[in-house]
Design an enzyme around this catalytic site. Sequence first.
Site: not given
Ligand SMILES: [Zn+2]
Length: 341
Positions: A155, A192, A194, A279
């Site tokens: 990120h 991931d 996200h 995750d």
């Molecule tokens: Zn993540």
Amino acid sequence: MDHLGSRPGNVAGGCLPGLSPTPCRSLTLDRVMTLLYQDPIFLEHDTGSHPECAQRLRAVSDHLAATGLDQRCGCPAWEPVTSKWLAEVHRPEYTAQLERFARDGGGRIEVDTVMSARSYEVACRAAGAVCDAVQRVVGGEDRTALCLVRPPGHHARSGAAMGFCLLNNIALAARVATTELEVQRVLIVDWDVHHGNGTQETFWSDPQVGFFSIHRWPFYPGTGDRTETGEGPGLGTTCNLPVAFGTPRREYLDLFTGELERFADRIRPQLVLVSAGFDSHCRDPIGSLGLEVEDFAQLTDVTRRIAEQHAAGRLVSVLEGGYDPAVLAECVATHLERLLA
Ligand SMILES: [Zn+2]
């Protein structure tokens, strides 16, 4: 290429002194291994009661030691990333801000992201690990590497910390590959839960680095729609697969496999990098897309097959998310087992 004090064959005695009871094997073994990057310094990015905490890596390290998987890996010595290489992805004023913030004792640098006094040093060491892994794998020392680092990176933006991330480890490594190691085409696979917005942004108009992401949608950070495909010379080198919560595992895995094969045929990578977040596991307290531990074996197998088909097997995997320490440990072990298979 003046970044490393270490050269191929220069190895540390052990992966996590004080945590791992026995050292990893040296790189002198003549069989295929995986290079494993672990370091007790990664525990010193002190985030308090934050979900992205040192216990994540403690659990992983203990589990790899208990299963003996770490014994099957090579453990290179490496140096922190240099400021010259940092500047390939991050604005100098931003890295100076990170350094200053840590020196002043740390705190919350943005709404989700915590720093402690040693966090900048730790982040530079994490990014250095991934860059070193790419150098060694491209140099032919081994075909695969796994970097168990924190803080995570995908990120992190050019000029801002975000979502538990300070430096974008995988973006730095991809840039090192294309600018320093003369790799023409890199593929980043981000599984991931996200979307890897920082990585996507970095390579948005870069034709040399393909970015492939499968992620929960709608979800944090809000980017990663199917229509986001890059621009200018990078048009078509970004591929996003948003997946709704509740999607059956079989459907998720089929989508990942089919779309990744198609995208890799277009990118024809000479090196594959993985933003390996865990995750999306069903018991993850933050993410969850309903995946089970064995699904990460399949994700790894598919990605390895892509690397073998296009990139002579060259694959460097980098830890991103995964916030139930015990679950994370099992997932990482499964991932590493498949890298060693
Ligand atoms: Zn993540």
